[in-house]
Design a protein around this motif. Structure first.
Motif, PDB file in Angstrom:
ATOM      1  N   ARG A  51       0.831  -1.212   0.000  1.00 49.05           N
ATOM      2  CA  ARG A  51       0.000   0.000   0.000  1.00 49.05           C
ATOM      3  C   ARG A  51       0.863   1.259   0.000  1.00 49.05           C
ATOM      4  NH1 ARG A  51      -4.471   0.507  -2.107  1.00 49.05           N
ATOM      5  NH2 ARG A  51      -4.410   2.531  -1.110  1.00 49.05           N
ATOM      6  N   ASN A  55       0.152   4.065  -2.670  1.00 46.29           N
ATOM      7  CA  ASN A  55      -0.203   5.424  -2.267  1.00 46.29           C
ATOM      8  C   ASN A  55       0.769   6.449  -2.860  1.00 46.29           C
ATOM      9  OD1 ASN A  55      -0.317   7.848  -0.298  1.00 46.29           O
ATOM     10  ND2 ASN A  55      -2.152   6.688   0.164  1.00 46.29           N
ATOM     11  N   TYR A  93       7.651   8.390   4.592  1.00 51.64           N
ATOM     12  CA  TYR A  93       6.327   7.761   4.590  1.00 51.64           C
ATOM     13  C   TYR A  93       6.467   6.280   4.271  1.00 51.64           C
ATOM     14  CZ  TYR A  93       1.576   6.659   2.874  1.00 51.64           C
ATOM     15  OH  TYR A  93       0.347   6.081   2.657  1.00 51.64           O
ATOM     16  N   TYR A  97       5.502   3.568   6.969  1.00 52.78           N
ATOM     17  CA  TYR A  97       4.368   2.680   6.675  1.00 52.78           C
ATOM     18  C   TYR A  97       4.842   1.227   6.649  1.00 52.78           C
ATOM     19  CZ  TYR A  97      -0.336   1.969   4.578  1.00 52.78           C
ATOM     20  OH  TYR A  97      -1.649   1.622   4.327  1.00 52.78           O
ATOM     21  N   ARG A 104       3.169   5.859   9.217  1.00 51.89           N
ATOM     22  CA  ARG A 104       3.009   6.609   7.966  1.00 51.89           C
ATOM     23  C   ARG A 104       2.472   8.011   8.205  1.00 51.89           C
ATOM     24  NH1 ARG A 104      -2.020   5.026   8.650  1.00 51.89           N
ATOM     25  NH2 ARG A 104      -3.706   6.056   7.523  1.00 51.89           N
ATOM     26  N   LEU A 108       3.183  11.608   6.189  1.00 48.88           N
ATOM     27  CA  LEU A 108       2.069  11.885   5.277  1.00 48.88           C
ATOM     28  C   LEU A 108       1.597  13.318   5.449  1.00 48.88           C
ATOM     29  CD1 LEU A 108      -0.022  10.560   3.248  1.00 48.88           C
ATOM     30  CD2 LEU A 108      -1.573  10.559   5.196  1.00 48.88           C
TER      31      LEU A 108
ATOM     32  N   SER B  23      -9.168  12.434  -2.489  1.00 53.15           N
ATOM     33  CA  SER B  23      -8.361  11.772  -1.456  1.00 53.15           C
ATOM     34  C   SER B  23      -8.919  12.060  -0.069  1.00 53.15           C
ATOM     35  CB  SER B  23      -6.917  12.259  -1.517  1.00 53.15           C
ATOM     36  OG  SER B  23      -6.248  11.653  -2.576  1.00 53.15           O
ATOM     37  N   VAL B  26     -11.804   9.939   0.670  1.00 55.54           N
ATOM     38  CA  VAL B  26     -11.463   8.568   1.059  1.00 55.54           C
ATOM     39  C   VAL B  26     -11.019   8.529   2.522  1.00 55.54           C
ATOM     40  CG1 VAL B  26      -9.903   6.615   0.637  1.00 55.54           C
ATOM     41  CG2 VAL B  26     -10.817   7.906  -1.284  1.00 55.54           C
ATOM     42  N   ILE B  27     -10.253   9.546   2.928  1.00 49.13           N
ATOM     43  CA  ILE B  27      -9.807   9.586   4.329  1.00 49.13           C
ATOM     44  C   ILE B  27     -11.021   9.669   5.263  1.00 49.13           C
ATOM     45  CG2 ILE B  27      -8.496  10.947   6.008  1.00 49.13           C
ATOM     46  CD1 ILE B  27      -6.510  11.628   3.790  1.00 49.13           C
ATOM     47  N   ARG B  30     -12.716   6.328   5.316  1.00 48.39           N
ATOM     48  CA  ARG B  30     -11.978   5.377   6.153  1.00 48.39           C
ATOM     49  C   ARG B  30     -12.366   5.551   7.622  1.00 48.39           C
ATOM     50  NH1 ARG B  30      -8.022   2.282   4.427  1.00 48.39           N
ATOM     51  NH2 ARG B  30      -6.990   2.617   2.411  1.00 48.39           N
ATOM     52  N   PRO B  37      -5.969   1.628   7.195  1.00 46.60           N
ATOM     53  CA  PRO B  37      -4.889   1.147   6.337  1.00 46.60           C
ATOM     54  C   PRO B  37      -4.053   0.108   7.077  1.00 46.60           C
ATOM     55  CG  PRO B  37      -5.009   3.542   6.269  1.00 46.60           C
ATOM     56  CD  PRO B  37      -5.952   3.081   7.340  1.00 46.60           C
ATOM     57  N   PHE B  50     -13.780   4.421  -2.218  1.00 45.42           N
ATOM     58  CA  PHE B  50     -12.376   4.055  -2.430  1.00 45.42           C
ATOM     59  C   PHE B  50     -12.080   3.836  -3.916  1.00 45.42           C
ATOM     60  CE2 PHE B  50      -9.252   0.597  -2.894  1.00 45.42           C
ATOM     61  CZ  PHE B  50      -8.140   1.214  -2.344  1.00 45.42           C
ATOM     62  N   GLN B  53     -12.069   6.976  -6.172  1.00 48.18           N
ATOM     63  CA  GLN B  53     -10.815   7.743  -6.130  1.00 48.18           C
ATOM     64  C   GLN B  53      -9.713   7.026  -6.911  1.00 48.18           C
ATOM     65  OE1 GLN B  53      -8.046   6.908  -3.688  1.00 48.18           O
ATOM     66  NE2 GLN B  53      -6.774   8.655  -4.260  1.00 48.18           N
TER      67      GLN B  53
END
Ligand SMILES: N[C@@H](CCC(=O)N[C@@H](CS)C(=O)NCC(=O)O)C(=O)O
Ligand SMILES: N[C@@H](CCC(=O)N[C@@H](CS)C(=O)NCC(=O)O)C(=O)O
Ligand SMILES: N[C@@H](CCC(=O)N[C@@H](CS)C(=O)NCC(=O)O)C(=O)O
Lengths: 146, 146, 146
Positions: A51, A55, A93, A97, A104, A108, B23, B26-27, B30, B37, B50, B53
């Protein structure tokens, strides 16, 4: 004329190298945790590396595009500096991560802030150019004359 | 010279802003659906946001690249107009897909059509330039003289 | 001036067409194997086509960016030639991966090699330009004079 973009080009090459490095890391992780394509699921250790690369790949085009618009319409030096900072944040990051999902977050946020600065500077530069073209104004020149 | 691309740059910044907005969505999704993640699976409501995006990110580089080739080799005005239409279609795609899988279809077709128009115009512009360079022809000039 | 990038633009359009073709292939595979969005999992036949397109999309921005930096700072002819080779390798990758996971490997290695050549040439070109700008040296000119 190329001297006005040569630093942007250098940052761009570094960015491509960074993405290549992330891809190699995924390939190693696939071997280490035996996750054969087309599968993309496996132990959390693998999924975090996977991921992280996805990302970074997702944001790479946004980064490059805004780097160049800022560099051409605002200032090459400012854009290149932000560009290096962004690449460094993305490196942290990826490392963070890879170790834990929580790791992360700090880089980020940094990479996000740098991206917003670049968006802001590019918008300033482009609005100024639009002013020159359509209204024959030059706000940046005016400001620097104060 | 920058006046020949300033509108393309403006559309590009809007595109980056749109992707940043997706983005953030999506955050938020989540958080709302507690999908931490590196996981990317969860309730269909989350997965649609998700995927919306991801899909827009996938097409973003194609869009930017063809926007600029069209703008430089065919016409800045035509490219910018198609660019705005594309960004609007992608916004509707994201909204539609977030609500239901079916809701993504109409705007997807629109965005696809705009992309094909841009591909067509860029090909015309590049072929014309190649004609000028390699055959010393200028078909676009000729056509506009009829 | 456009003649110095017209071949890069042509290769770029071909690249966009190739990605559009891969996307259509995924849409057909979704129908054939009844994998409705937002789902991305299904029989291995589907997942291989799906992943082939994702992988090519991931590398597309790296490819375009390094193609243009090489073309502008090193040589348009060398960049365009490598660009066509890359697009061909990616086409074979997509075909190979669609048939079996193993089938993706040989063209992947080729595409990787081409990408490394482009990275190397672009670095040469950019370092040379930096030398000219910052040190008033011109190594490429010097070498070609030997
Ligand atoms: N996203 C890629 C990054 C690394 C890469 O390009 N891997 C090559 C060699 S293992 C590949 O063909 N991956 C197959 C895939 O992406 O589905 C991955 O998940 O593997
Ligand atoms: N594709 C991203 C879009 C939003 C984003 O950039 N999220 C940040 C903060 S939650 C992230 O680190 N995502 C982890 C990931 O993409 O695996 C996602 O799925 O989360
Ligand atoms: N990555 C895309 C490639 C093809 C595409 O753009 N498909 C359209 C029509 S099926 C779409 O809206 N896909 C939904 C998605 O990507 O989640 C996919 O998986 O479907």
């Amino acid at each position: 004329m190329l001297d006005q973009v040569v630093n942007l080009a250098a940052v761009t090459i570094l960015g491509v190298l960074e993405q290549a490095y992330f891809s190699l890391k995924v390939i190693y992780a696939r071997r280490k945790y035996s996750v054969s394509p087309p599968s993309t699921t496996g132990p959390p250790e693998f999924e975090r590396v996977f991921r992280a690369q996805v990302n970074c790949s997702e944001y790479f085009p946004l980064f490059i595009v805004i780097l160049w618009v800022t560099g051409v319409f605002f200032s090459q030096a400012a854009a290149s500096f932000c560009g290096l900072l962004y690449l460094w944040a993305r490196f942290m990051y990826f490392r963070g991560y890879s170790e834990s999902a929580h790791g992360r977050l700090a880089p980020l946020y940094l990479s996000g802030k740098v991206l917003w600065v670049l968006i802001g500077l590019s918008a300033l530069g482009v609005l100024n150019s639009m002013g020159q073209v359509y209204l024959r104004l030059d706000a940046l020149q005016y400001l620097s004359g104060i």
